[in-house]
Design an enzyme around this catalytic site. Structure first.
Site, PDB file in Angstrom:
ATOM      1  N   TYR A 120       3.382   6.968   1.437  1.00  0.00           N
ATOM      2  CA  TYR A 120       4.334   7.275   0.587  1.00  0.00           C
ATOM      3  C   TYR A 120       4.054   8.532  -0.394  1.00  0.00           C
ATOM      4  O   TYR A 120       4.643   9.180  -0.920  1.00  0.00           O
ATOM      5  CB  TYR A 120       5.087   6.044  -0.230  1.00  0.00           C
ATOM      6  CG  TYR A 120       5.516   4.994   0.513  1.00  0.00           C
ATOM      7  CD1 TYR A 120       6.270   5.245   1.586  1.00  0.00           C
ATOM      8  CD2 TYR A 120       5.329   3.720  -0.008  1.00  0.00           C
ATOM      9  CE1 TYR A 120       6.795   4.287   2.390  1.00  0.00           C
ATOM     10  CE2 TYR A 120       5.778   2.696   0.777  1.00  0.00           C
ATOM     11  CZ  TYR A 120       6.551   2.949   1.991  1.00  0.00           C
ATOM     12  OH  TYR A 120       6.747   1.850   2.812  1.00  0.00           O
ATOM     13  N   PRO A 128       0.707  -1.200   0.051  1.00  0.00           N
ATOM     14  CA  PRO A 128      -0.022  -0.080   0.003  1.00  0.00           C
ATOM     15  C   PRO A 128       0.792   1.165   0.015  1.00  0.00           C
ATOM     16  O   PRO A 128       1.819   1.327   0.665  1.00  0.00           O
ATOM     17  CB  PRO A 128      -0.782  -0.309   1.042  1.00  0.00           C
ATOM     18  CG  PRO A 128      -1.013  -1.627   1.492  1.00  0.00           C
ATOM     19  CD  PRO A 128       0.338  -2.306   0.922  1.00  0.00           C
ATOM     20  N   CYS A 129       0.379   2.269  -0.689  1.00  0.00           N
ATOM     21  CA  CYS A 129       1.412   3.411  -1.018  1.00  0.00           C
ATOM     22  C   CYS A 129       0.941   4.726  -0.311  1.00  0.00           C
ATOM     23  O   CYS A 129       1.302   5.723  -0.516  1.00  0.00           O
ATOM     24  CB  CYS A 129       1.221   3.595  -2.586  1.00  0.00           C
ATOM     25  SG  CYS A 129      -0.417   4.030  -3.220  1.00  0.00           S
ATOM     26  N   GLN A 130      -0.310   4.587   0.417  1.00  0.00           N
ATOM     27  CA  GLN A 130      -0.829   6.078   1.083  1.00  0.00           C
ATOM     28  C   GLN A 130       0.192   6.619   1.767  1.00  0.00           C
ATOM     29  O   GLN A 130       0.024   8.138   1.930  1.00  0.00           O
ATOM     30  CB  GLN A 130      -2.192   5.387   1.951  1.00  0.00           C
ATOM     31  CG  GLN A 130      -3.366   4.895   1.193  1.00  0.00           C
ATOM     32  CD  GLN A 130      -3.107   3.281   1.553  1.00  0.00           C
ATOM     33  OE1 GLN A 130      -2.139   2.856   1.539  1.00  0.00           O
ATOM     34  NE2 GLN A 130      -4.337   2.810   1.758  1.00  0.00           N
TER      35      GLN A 130
END
Length: 517
Positions: free
Chosen positions: A144, A140-142
Protein backbone atom coordinates in the site's frame (compact mmCIF):
# COMPACT_ATOMS: atom_id res chain seq x y z
CA UNK A 1 -19.16 -17.90 20.56
CA UNK A 2 -22.44 -18.35 22.43
CA UNK A 3 -22.78 -14.98 24.09
CA UNK A 4 -25.56 -12.44 24.56
CA UNK A 5 -23.97 -9.32 23.14
CA UNK A 6 -26.99 -7.19 24.04
CA UNK A 7 -26.06 -7.44 27.70
CA UNK A 8 -23.89 -4.82 29.35
CA UNK A 9 -20.15 -5.39 29.43
CA UNK A 10 -18.95 -7.07 32.63
CA UNK A 11 -19.56 -4.89 35.67
CA UNK A 12 -16.57 -4.04 37.85
CA UNK A 13 -13.09 -3.46 36.39
CA UNK A 14 -13.83 -5.15 33.06
CA UNK A 15 -10.93 -6.71 31.20
CA UNK A 16 -10.74 -7.20 27.46
CA UNK A 17 -8.40 -9.97 26.34
CA UNK A 18 -6.41 -8.47 23.53
CA UNK A 19 -5.36 -10.20 20.32
CA UNK A 20 -2.38 -8.50 18.69
CA UNK A 21 -1.97 -9.40 14.99
CA UNK A 22 0.98 -8.55 12.70
CA UNK A 23 2.51 -7.31 15.94
CA UNK A 24 6.06 -6.36 14.90
CA UNK A 25 8.08 -5.60 18.05
CA UNK A 26 4.87 -4.77 19.92
CA UNK A 27 4.24 -1.02 19.71
CA UNK A 28 0.44 -1.27 19.76
CA UNK A 29 0.44 -3.89 22.51
CA UNK A 30 2.79 -1.79 24.61
CA UNK A 31 0.35 1.12 24.59
CA UNK A 32 -2.73 -1.00 25.23
CA UNK A 33 -1.17 -3.20 27.92
CA UNK A 34 -0.03 -0.27 30.06
CA UNK A 35 -3.58 0.94 30.69
CA UNK A 36 -4.72 -0.18 34.15
CA UNK A 37 -7.66 -0.04 36.53
CA UNK A 38 -7.26 1.63 39.92
CA UNK A 39 -6.52 -1.78 41.46
CA UNK A 40 -3.53 -2.21 39.13
CA UNK A 41 -5.08 -4.85 36.89
CA UNK A 42 -4.70 -4.40 33.13
CA UNK A 43 -7.73 -3.27 31.15
CA UNK A 44 -6.31 -4.84 27.99
CA UNK A 45 -4.23 -7.88 28.98
CA UNK A 46 -2.51 -9.35 25.92
CA UNK A 47 -3.82 -12.86 25.24
CA UNK A 48 -2.01 -13.54 21.95
CA UNK A 49 0.63 -11.61 19.99
CA UNK A 50 1.52 -12.86 16.52
CA UNK A 51 4.56 -11.88 14.45
CA UNK A 52 6.42 -13.75 11.70
CA UNK A 53 9.84 -12.02 11.53
CA UNK A 54 12.28 -13.74 13.85
CA UNK A 55 14.10 -10.76 15.38
CA UNK A 56 10.90 -8.74 15.89
CA UNK A 57 9.35 -11.83 17.46
CA UNK A 58 12.30 -12.15 19.84
CA UNK A 59 11.76 -8.55 20.93
CA UNK A 60 8.02 -9.17 21.26
CA UNK A 61 8.52 -12.24 23.45
CA UNK A 62 11.03 -10.50 25.70
CA UNK A 63 8.54 -7.67 26.24
CA UNK A 64 5.81 -10.20 27.02
CA UNK A 65 8.16 -11.57 29.68
CA UNK A 66 8.71 -8.04 31.04
CA UNK A 67 4.94 -7.61 31.39
CA UNK A 68 4.59 -10.67 33.62
CA UNK A 69 5.93 -8.65 36.55
CA UNK A 70 4.36 -5.80 38.46
CA UNK A 71 7.91 -4.51 38.70
CA UNK A 72 10.55 -6.09 36.51
CA UNK A 73 13.31 -7.88 38.44
CA UNK A 74 16.79 -6.37 38.54
CA UNK A 75 18.06 -9.33 36.49
CA UNK A 76 16.04 -8.01 33.51
CA UNK A 77 18.09 -4.82 33.68
CA UNK A 78 21.25 -6.88 33.98
CA UNK A 79 20.24 -8.73 30.81
CA UNK A 80 19.68 -5.58 28.72
CA UNK A 81 22.97 -4.26 30.10
CA UNK A 82 24.69 -7.39 28.74
CA UNK A 83 25.73 -8.64 32.18
CA UNK A 84 23.82 -11.93 32.07
CA UNK A 85 22.58 -14.09 29.20
CA UNK A 86 18.96 -14.61 28.27
CA UNK A 87 19.25 -18.25 29.30
CA UNK A 88 20.38 -17.15 32.77
CA UNK A 89 17.42 -14.76 32.98
CA UNK A 90 14.97 -17.48 31.92
CA UNK A 91 16.42 -19.94 34.44
CA UNK A 92 15.70 -17.46 37.23
CA UNK A 93 12.07 -16.89 36.19
CA UNK A 94 10.86 -20.00 34.33
CA UNK A 95 7.16 -19.53 35.13
CA UNK A 96 7.10 -15.97 33.78
CA UNK A 97 9.00 -17.03 30.67
CA UNK A 98 6.58 -19.91 30.12
CA UNK A 99 3.68 -17.46 30.21
CA UNK A 100 5.46 -15.17 27.73
CA UNK A 101 5.96 -18.15 25.42
CA UNK A 102 2.26 -18.97 25.71
CA UNK A 103 1.32 -15.38 24.90
CA UNK A 104 3.45 -15.05 21.75
CA UNK A 105 3.33 -16.95 18.46
CA UNK A 106 5.87 -16.73 15.62
CA UNK A 107 3.58 -17.38 12.66
CA UNK A 108 2.94 -16.04 9.18
CA UNK A 109 -0.71 -15.12 9.31
CA UNK A 110 -2.72 -16.31 6.34
CA UNK A 111 -0.87 -19.62 5.99
CA UNK A 112 -2.65 -22.92 6.76
CA UNK A 113 -0.31 -23.64 9.67
CA UNK A 114 -0.98 -20.26 11.27
CA UNK A 115 -4.74 -20.58 10.76
CA UNK A 116 -4.80 -23.94 12.52
CA UNK A 117 -2.78 -22.72 15.50
CA UNK A 118 -4.57 -19.39 15.88
CA UNK A 119 -8.02 -20.92 15.60
CA UNK A 120 -7.17 -23.46 18.29
CA UNK A 121 -5.95 -20.67 20.57
CA UNK A 122 -9.08 -18.61 19.91
CA UNK A 123 -11.32 -21.59 20.61
CA UNK A 124 -9.61 -22.03 23.98
CA UNK A 125 -10.08 -18.36 24.84
CA UNK A 126 -13.68 -18.33 23.66
CA UNK A 127 -14.59 -21.33 25.80
CA UNK A 128 -15.12 -18.83 28.59
CA UNK A 129 -18.51 -17.33 27.71
CA UNK A 130 -17.80 -14.21 29.79
CA UNK A 131 -14.68 -13.30 27.81
CA UNK A 132 -14.70 -10.15 25.74
CA UNK A 133 -11.98 -9.41 23.20
CA UNK A 134 -10.27 -6.47 21.59
CA UNK A 135 -8.32 -7.05 18.36
CA UNK A 136 -5.43 -4.76 17.41
CA UNK A 137 -2.85 -4.88 14.64
CA UNK A 138 -1.54 -3.57 11.36
CA UNK A 139 -1.48 -5.87 8.33
CA UNK A 140 1.79 -5.45 6.35
CA UNK A 141 1.85 -2.22 4.41
CA UNK A 142 4.47 -2.76 1.67
CA UNK A 143 1.83 -3.19 -1.04
CA UNK A 144 0.00 0.00 0.00
CA UNK A 145 2.85 2.40 0.69
CA UNK A 146 3.76 4.91 -2.00
CA UNK A 147 7.35 3.64 -2.05
CA UNK A 148 6.20 0.03 -2.25
CA UNK A 149 3.82 0.76 -5.11
CA UNK A 150 6.55 2.61 -7.02
CA UNK A 151 8.87 -0.38 -6.51
CA UNK A 152 6.17 -2.80 -7.66
CA UNK A 153 5.64 -0.84 -10.89
CA UNK A 154 9.28 -1.49 -11.72
CA UNK A 155 8.85 -5.26 -11.48
CA UNK A 156 8.35 -6.86 -14.89
CA UNK A 157 5.03 -8.68 -15.04
CA UNK A 158 3.86 -7.45 -11.63
CA UNK A 159 0.12 -7.88 -11.14
CA UNK A 160 -1.40 -6.28 -8.05
CA UNK A 161 -4.30 -8.72 -8.17
CA UNK A 162 -1.84 -11.59 -7.52
CA UNK A 163 0.09 -9.89 -4.73
CA UNK A 164 -1.07 -11.61 -1.55
CA UNK A 165 0.10 -8.66 0.54
CA UNK A 166 -2.84 -6.62 -0.74
CA UNK A 167 -5.18 -9.09 0.88
CA UNK A 168 -3.50 -9.92 4.18
CA UNK A 169 -5.99 -7.60 5.84
CA UNK A 170 -8.56 -10.32 5.07
CA UNK A 171 -6.87 -12.55 7.67
CA UNK A 172 -7.42 -9.74 10.14
CA UNK A 173 -11.11 -9.71 9.05
CA UNK A 174 -11.33 -13.49 9.42
CA UNK A 175 -10.15 -13.29 13.01
CA UNK A 176 -12.66 -10.52 13.70
CA UNK A 177 -15.41 -12.74 12.31
CA UNK A 178 -14.34 -15.63 14.53
CA UNK A 179 -13.74 -13.73 17.78
CA UNK A 180 -16.47 -11.06 17.52
CA UNK A 181 -14.47 -8.57 19.59
CA UNK A 182 -16.05 -5.70 21.47
CA UNK A 183 -13.71 -3.38 19.55
CA UNK A 184 -10.85 -3.44 17.08
CA UNK A 185 -8.08 -1.09 16.03
CA UNK A 186 -6.42 -1.52 12.63
CA UNK A 187 -3.39 0.55 11.61
CA UNK A 188 -1.93 1.05 8.15
CA UNK A 189 0.01 3.49 6.00
CA UNK A 190 -1.53 6.60 4.48
CA UNK A 191 -0.96 5.11 1.02
CA UNK A 192 -3.78 2.68 1.70
CA UNK A 193 -6.20 5.54 1.03
CA UNK A 194 -5.15 5.80 -2.61
CA UNK A 195 -4.17 2.19 -3.36
CA UNK A 196 -6.16 0.35 -6.04
CA UNK A 197 -6.30 -3.24 -7.22
CA UNK A 198 -7.95 -3.95 -10.56
CA UNK A 199 -9.04 -0.32 -10.70
CA UNK A 200 -10.98 -0.62 -7.42
CA UNK A 201 -10.20 1.30 -4.26
CA UNK A 202 -8.62 -0.84 -1.55
CA UNK A 203 -9.82 1.36 1.31
CA UNK A 204 -13.46 1.19 0.20
CA UNK A 205 -13.32 -2.60 0.25
CA UNK A 206 -11.48 -2.67 3.59
CA UNK A 207 -14.07 -0.43 5.23
CA UNK A 208 -16.91 -2.51 3.82
CA UNK A 209 -15.31 -5.73 5.08
CA UNK A 210 -14.62 -4.29 8.53
CA UNK A 211 -18.20 -3.13 8.98
CA UNK A 212 -19.49 -6.56 7.96
CA UNK A 213 -17.05 -8.61 10.05
CA UNK A 214 -19.83 -9.81 12.38
CA UNK A 215 -22.00 -11.36 9.66
CA UNK A 216 -24.20 -8.41 8.69
CA UNK A 217 -23.36 -5.27 6.73
CA UNK A 218 -23.50 -3.15 9.89
CA UNK A 219 -22.03 -5.52 12.46
CA UNK A 220 -19.39 -2.95 13.40
CA UNK A 221 -19.60 0.82 13.61
CA UNK A 222 -16.47 2.69 12.54
CA UNK A 223 -15.75 5.77 14.61
CA UNK A 224 -13.47 8.76 13.95
CA UNK A 225 -10.51 9.11 16.28
CA UNK A 226 -9.93 12.78 15.46
CA UNK A 227 -12.15 15.72 14.68
CA UNK A 228 -10.47 16.45 11.38
CA UNK A 229 -11.61 17.79 8.04
CA UNK A 230 -8.65 17.22 5.70
CA UNK A 231 -8.35 14.51 3.06
CA UNK A 232 -10.09 11.16 2.56
CA UNK A 233 -11.17 9.29 5.68
CA UNK A 234 -10.23 12.40 7.70
CA UNK A 235 -11.42 11.16 11.09
CA UNK A 236 -9.03 8.22 10.91
CA UNK A 237 -5.90 9.82 9.45
CA UNK A 238 -3.79 10.32 12.56
CA UNK A 239 -0.97 12.86 12.57
CA UNK A 240 1.21 11.66 15.43
CA UNK A 241 2.86 15.04 15.97
CA UNK A 242 -0.53 16.42 17.06
CA UNK A 243 -0.57 14.04 20.03
CA UNK A 244 2.76 14.56 21.78
CA UNK A 245 4.82 12.24 19.57
CA UNK A 246 8.16 13.80 18.49
CA UNK A 247 7.64 12.59 14.93
CA UNK A 248 5.53 13.53 11.90
CA UNK A 249 4.04 10.10 11.31
CA UNK A 250 0.74 10.04 9.41
CA UNK A 251 -1.12 6.74 9.54
CA UNK A 252 -4.62 5.44 8.94
CA UNK A 253 -5.99 4.05 12.20
CA UNK A 254 -9.48 2.59 12.06
CA UNK A 255 -11.48 2.06 15.24
CA UNK A 256 -14.51 -0.21 15.19
CA UNK A 257 -17.10 -1.00 17.87
CA UNK A 258 -19.45 -3.93 17.80
CA UNK A 259 -22.96 -2.74 16.95
CA UNK A 260 -24.53 -3.48 20.33
CA UNK A 261 -21.83 -1.49 22.11
CA UNK A 262 -21.83 1.36 19.58
CA UNK A 263 -25.57 1.81 20.11
CA UNK A 264 -24.85 2.87 23.71
CA UNK A 265 -22.16 5.42 22.81
CA UNK A 266 -23.09 9.13 22.69
CA UNK A 267 -22.95 10.78 19.26
CA UNK A 268 -19.52 11.63 17.90
CA UNK A 269 -17.67 13.94 17.49
CA UNK A 270 -17.74 16.25 20.49
CA UNK A 271 -18.55 13.58 23.06
CA UNK A 272 -15.14 13.52 24.71
CA UNK A 273 -14.11 10.17 23.24
CA UNK A 274 -11.79 11.54 20.54
CA UNK A 275 -8.03 11.76 20.81
CA UNK A 276 -7.06 15.00 22.53
CA UNK A 277 -4.31 16.97 20.80
CA UNK A 278 -1.27 18.12 22.76
CA UNK A 279 -0.73 21.74 23.71
CA UNK A 280 2.54 22.06 21.79
CA UNK A 281 4.65 19.98 19.44
CA UNK A 282 7.23 17.69 21.04
CA UNK A 283 10.54 18.02 19.24
CA UNK A 284 13.67 16.08 18.41
CA UNK A 285 15.48 18.21 20.99
CA UNK A 286 12.98 17.17 23.67
CA UNK A 287 13.62 13.49 22.97
CA UNK A 288 17.32 13.07 22.18
CA UNK A 289 19.31 16.27 22.86
CA UNK A 290 20.69 15.01 26.17
CA UNK A 291 21.74 11.61 24.88
CA UNK A 292 25.49 10.89 24.90
CA UNK A 293 27.42 12.28 21.95
CA UNK A 294 28.73 9.63 19.57
CA UNK A 295 31.04 9.76 16.63
CA UNK A 296 30.16 8.02 13.42
CA UNK A 297 32.18 5.08 12.25
CA UNK A 298 34.28 4.96 9.09
CA UNK A 299 32.98 2.19 6.86
CA UNK A 300 36.18 1.83 4.83
CA UNK A 301 39.79 1.77 5.92
CA UNK A 302 40.74 2.28 9.55
CA UNK A 303 38.30 3.40 12.21
CA UNK A 304 40.41 4.62 15.10
CA UNK A 305 39.48 7.75 17.03
CA UNK A 306 42.41 9.57 15.47
CA UNK A 307 41.43 8.54 11.94
CA UNK A 308 37.82 9.61 12.54
CA UNK A 309 38.85 12.98 14.00
CA UNK A 310 41.04 13.68 10.97
CA UNK A 311 38.28 12.58 8.59
CA UNK A 312 35.64 14.69 10.38
CA UNK A 313 37.86 17.79 10.38
CA UNK A 314 38.60 17.28 6.70
CA UNK A 315 34.88 16.81 5.97
CA UNK A 316 33.86 20.00 7.80
CA UNK A 317 36.66 21.98 6.11
CA UNK A 318 35.63 20.67 2.70
CA UNK A 319 31.99 21.54 3.37
CA UNK A 320 32.89 25.01 4.71
CA UNK A 321 35.01 25.78 1.65
CA UNK A 322 32.29 24.57 -0.72
CA UNK A 323 29.68 26.69 1.09
CA UNK A 324 31.94 29.74 0.94
CA UNK A 325 32.30 29.40 -2.83
CA UNK A 326 28.55 29.10 -3.38
CA UNK A 327 27.18 31.84 -1.16
CA UNK A 328 26.20 29.86 1.94
CA UNK A 329 28.10 32.27 4.17
CA UNK A 330 26.27 31.57 7.43
CA UNK A 331 26.53 27.82 6.94
CA UNK A 332 30.25 28.15 6.13
CA UNK A 333 30.74 30.13 9.37
CA UNK A 334 28.99 27.42 11.38
CA UNK A 335 31.12 24.73 9.74
CA UNK A 336 34.34 26.62 10.50
CA UNK A 337 33.22 26.67 14.16
CA UNK A 338 32.74 22.89 13.93
CA UNK A 339 36.31 22.54 12.63
CA UNK A 340 37.60 24.57 15.58
CA UNK A 341 35.58 22.45 17.99
CA UNK A 342 36.83 19.18 16.50
CA UNK A 343 40.48 20.33 16.55
CA UNK A 344 40.22 21.34 20.20
CA UNK A 345 38.95 17.99 21.39
CA UNK A 346 41.38 15.91 23.44
CA UNK A 347 38.92 13.03 23.52
CA UNK A 348 36.76 11.96 20.61
CA UNK A 349 33.22 10.78 21.46
CA UNK A 350 32.85 6.99 21.45
CA UNK A 351 30.92 5.00 18.84
CA UNK A 352 28.59 3.62 21.51
CA UNK A 353 27.44 4.67 24.94
CA UNK A 354 25.21 3.15 27.59
CA UNK A 355 25.09 6.28 29.76
CA UNK A 356 21.64 7.00 31.21
CA UNK A 357 20.39 10.41 30.11
CA UNK A 358 17.40 12.64 30.67
CA UNK A 359 14.46 13.43 28.44
CA UNK A 360 13.60 17.12 28.36
CA UNK A 361 9.84 16.98 27.83
CA UNK A 362 8.10 15.99 31.06
CA UNK A 363 5.24 13.99 29.52
CA UNK A 364 7.66 12.09 27.34
CA UNK A 365 10.03 11.52 30.26
CA UNK A 366 7.31 10.12 32.51
CA UNK A 367 6.41 7.64 29.76
CA UNK A 368 9.90 6.59 28.63
CA UNK A 369 12.36 7.02 31.51
CA UNK A 370 13.09 4.24 34.01
CA UNK A 371 15.12 5.05 37.10
CA UNK A 372 16.02 1.39 37.65
CA UNK A 373 18.04 1.07 34.46
CA UNK A 374 21.75 0.31 34.62
CA UNK A 375 22.43 1.41 31.06
CA UNK A 376 20.84 2.81 27.93
CA UNK A 377 20.66 -0.03 25.36
CA UNK A 378 20.81 0.00 21.54
CA UNK A 379 22.76 3.27 21.35
CA UNK A 380 25.68 2.75 18.96
CA UNK A 381 26.53 4.45 15.71
CA UNK A 382 26.87 2.95 12.26
CA UNK A 383 29.73 3.42 9.83
CA UNK A 384 29.62 5.93 6.97
CA UNK A 385 31.74 6.63 3.91
CA UNK A 386 34.14 9.55 4.38
CA UNK A 387 32.54 11.36 1.43
CA UNK A 388 29.21 11.29 3.26
CA UNK A 389 30.67 12.88 6.39
CA UNK A 390 31.01 16.18 4.53
CA UNK A 391 27.42 15.95 3.30
CA UNK A 392 26.18 15.16 6.81
CA UNK A 393 28.17 18.05 8.30
CA UNK A 394 26.84 20.46 5.65
CA UNK A 395 23.25 19.28 6.00
CA UNK A 396 23.26 19.53 9.81
CA UNK A 397 24.92 22.95 9.79
CA UNK A 398 22.44 24.15 7.16
CA UNK A 399 19.56 22.92 9.33
CA UNK A 400 20.93 24.78 12.37
CA UNK A 401 21.18 28.01 10.38
CA UNK A 402 18.01 27.77 8.29
CA UNK A 403 15.76 25.73 10.59
CA UNK A 404 15.11 23.12 7.91
CA UNK A 405 16.85 20.37 6.01
CA UNK A 406 18.48 21.39 2.70
CA UNK A 407 17.12 20.32 -0.66
CA UNK A 408 19.39 18.70 -3.22
CA UNK A 409 19.43 21.93 -5.24
CA UNK A 410 20.94 23.73 -2.23
CA UNK A 411 23.92 21.40 -1.86
CA UNK A 412 27.21 22.90 -3.05
CA UNK A 413 28.29 21.25 -6.28
CA UNK A 414 31.46 19.87 -4.66
CA UNK A 415 29.32 17.92 -2.18
CA UNK A 416 26.85 16.48 -4.68
CA UNK A 417 26.94 12.68 -4.73
CA UNK A 418 27.56 10.83 -7.97
CA UNK A 419 23.91 9.82 -8.29
CA UNK A 420 22.48 9.69 -11.79
CA UNK A 421 19.20 11.22 -10.63
CA UNK A 422 20.62 13.80 -8.21
CA UNK A 423 19.54 16.73 -10.39
CA UNK A 424 16.25 15.18 -11.54
CA UNK A 425 14.19 16.51 -8.65
CA UNK A 426 13.11 12.98 -7.71
CA UNK A 427 15.46 12.88 -4.71
CA UNK A 428 15.19 16.47 -3.51
CA UNK A 429 15.65 15.43 0.11
CA UNK A 430 17.98 12.48 -0.35
CA UNK A 431 19.96 13.80 2.62
CA UNK A 432 17.54 14.76 5.37
CA UNK A 433 18.40 16.20 8.77
CA UNK A 434 16.12 15.71 11.76
CA UNK A 435 15.90 19.33 12.92
CA UNK A 436 16.30 20.05 16.63
CA UNK A 437 13.21 22.17 17.14
CA UNK A 438 10.66 20.21 15.15
CA UNK A 439 9.20 16.74 15.36
CA UNK A 440 11.23 14.36 13.23
CA UNK A 441 10.11 13.14 9.86
CA UNK A 442 8.58 9.65 9.73
CA UNK A 443 10.87 6.97 11.11
CA UNK A 444 10.56 4.14 8.59
CA UNK A 445 12.23 0.78 8.09
CA UNK A 446 14.39 2.44 5.41
CA UNK A 447 16.56 3.67 8.26
CA UNK A 448 18.06 0.17 8.15
CA UNK A 449 19.38 0.74 4.59
CA UNK A 450 21.40 3.89 5.12
CA UNK A 451 21.31 6.95 7.34
CA UNK A 452 20.82 9.61 4.68
CA UNK A 453 17.19 10.32 5.59
CA UNK A 454 17.93 10.31 9.32
CA UNK A 455 20.93 12.59 9.87
CA UNK A 456 21.64 13.65 13.44
CA UNK A 457 21.18 17.42 13.90
CA UNK A 458 24.59 18.00 15.53
CA UNK A 459 27.09 18.71 12.69
CA UNK A 460 30.07 17.78 14.85
CA UNK A 461 28.89 14.17 15.19
CA UNK A 462 28.65 13.55 11.40
CA UNK A 463 26.32 10.59 11.67
CA UNK A 464 22.85 9.17 11.34
CA UNK A 465 20.54 8.32 14.22
CA UNK A 466 21.14 5.29 16.41
CA UNK A 467 18.50 2.65 17.08
CA UNK A 468 17.83 4.13 20.53
CA UNK A 469 17.46 7.65 19.17
CA UNK A 470 14.99 6.37 16.57
CA UNK A 471 13.22 4.43 19.33
CA UNK A 472 12.87 7.59 21.40
CA UNK A 473 11.36 9.41 18.44
CA UNK A 474 8.94 6.47 18.24
CA UNK A 475 8.29 6.80 22.03
CA UNK A 476 9.49 3.33 22.99
CA UNK A 477 10.40 3.32 26.70
CA UNK A 478 14.13 3.27 27.34
CA UNK A 479 13.77 -0.16 28.98
CA UNK A 480 12.33 -1.60 25.74
CA UNK A 481 15.13 -3.79 24.43
CA UNK A 482 15.38 -4.62 20.73
CA UNK A 483 16.75 -8.04 19.89
CA UNK A 484 18.62 -8.96 16.70
CA UNK A 485 21.43 -7.24 14.87
CA UNK A 486 21.43 -3.47 14.34
CA UNK A 487 19.85 -3.66 10.89
CA UNK A 488 17.02 -5.80 12.27
CA UNK A 489 16.59 -3.42 15.20
CA UNK A 490 16.21 -0.45 12.84
CA UNK A 491 13.56 -2.30 10.84
CA UNK A 492 11.62 -3.15 13.99
CA UNK A 493 11.61 0.44 15.20
CA UNK A 494 10.66 1.82 11.79
CA UNK A 495 7.73 -0.57 11.32
CA UNK A 496 6.19 -0.01 14.75
CA UNK A 497 3.27 2.05 15.99
CA UNK A 498 4.47 4.69 18.50
CA UNK A 499 3.57 3.14 21.89
CA UNK A 500 2.63 6.49 23.45
CA UNK A 501 0.13 7.08 20.63
CA UNK A 502 -1.17 3.53 21.11
CA UNK A 503 -1.68 4.30 24.80
CA UNK A 504 -3.84 7.31 23.91
CA UNK A 505 -5.90 5.24 21.47
CA UNK A 506 -6.31 2.59 24.18
CA UNK A 507 -7.71 5.26 26.50
CA UNK A 508 -10.29 6.18 23.85
CA UNK A 509 -11.27 2.53 23.41
CA UNK A 510 -11.47 1.97 27.18
CA UNK A 511 -13.81 4.93 27.60
CA UNK A 512 -16.02 3.72 24.78
CA UNK A 513 -16.20 0.27 26.39
CA UNK A 514 -17.02 1.69 29.80
CA UNK A 515 -13.76 0.51 31.34
CA UNK A 516 -12.36 3.97 32.06
CA UNK A 517 -14.01 7.12 33.39
Amino acid sequence: MDQNHDEQIAPMNPKFKTIDLFAGPGGLAEGFSTLRHDDGSRIFPIAISVEKERSAFATLRLRAFFRQFGEAPHQYYEYIAGRISQNELIALYPAEWKQAVHETEMLELGTPEATTIIDKRLDQLMSDSDTEFVVIGGPPCQAYSLVGRARNRGIVGYEAEKDHRHFLYQEYIRILEKSRPAAFVMENVKGMLSAKVGGKSIIDQVLKDLRAAGGTDDSYTLLPLVDEGRGPLPGNLIRSEDFGIPQCRHRVIILGLRKDIASRVPPLPGSGHLLVSSSRPVTVRDAIADMPELRSGLSKGGDSDEQWQAAAINAAELAAAACGREGHGKVAKRLRAVVTELRARYEVPPRSSSQITSIRENGLASWMADGRMMCLPNHNSRGHMESDLARYAFASAFAEVEGRSPKASEFPGDLAPAHQNWDSGKFADRFRVQCWDRPSTTVTSHISKDGHYFIHPDPSQCRSLTVREAARLQTFPDNYFFEGNRTQQYVQVGNAVPPLLARQIAEVVAKLLGALD
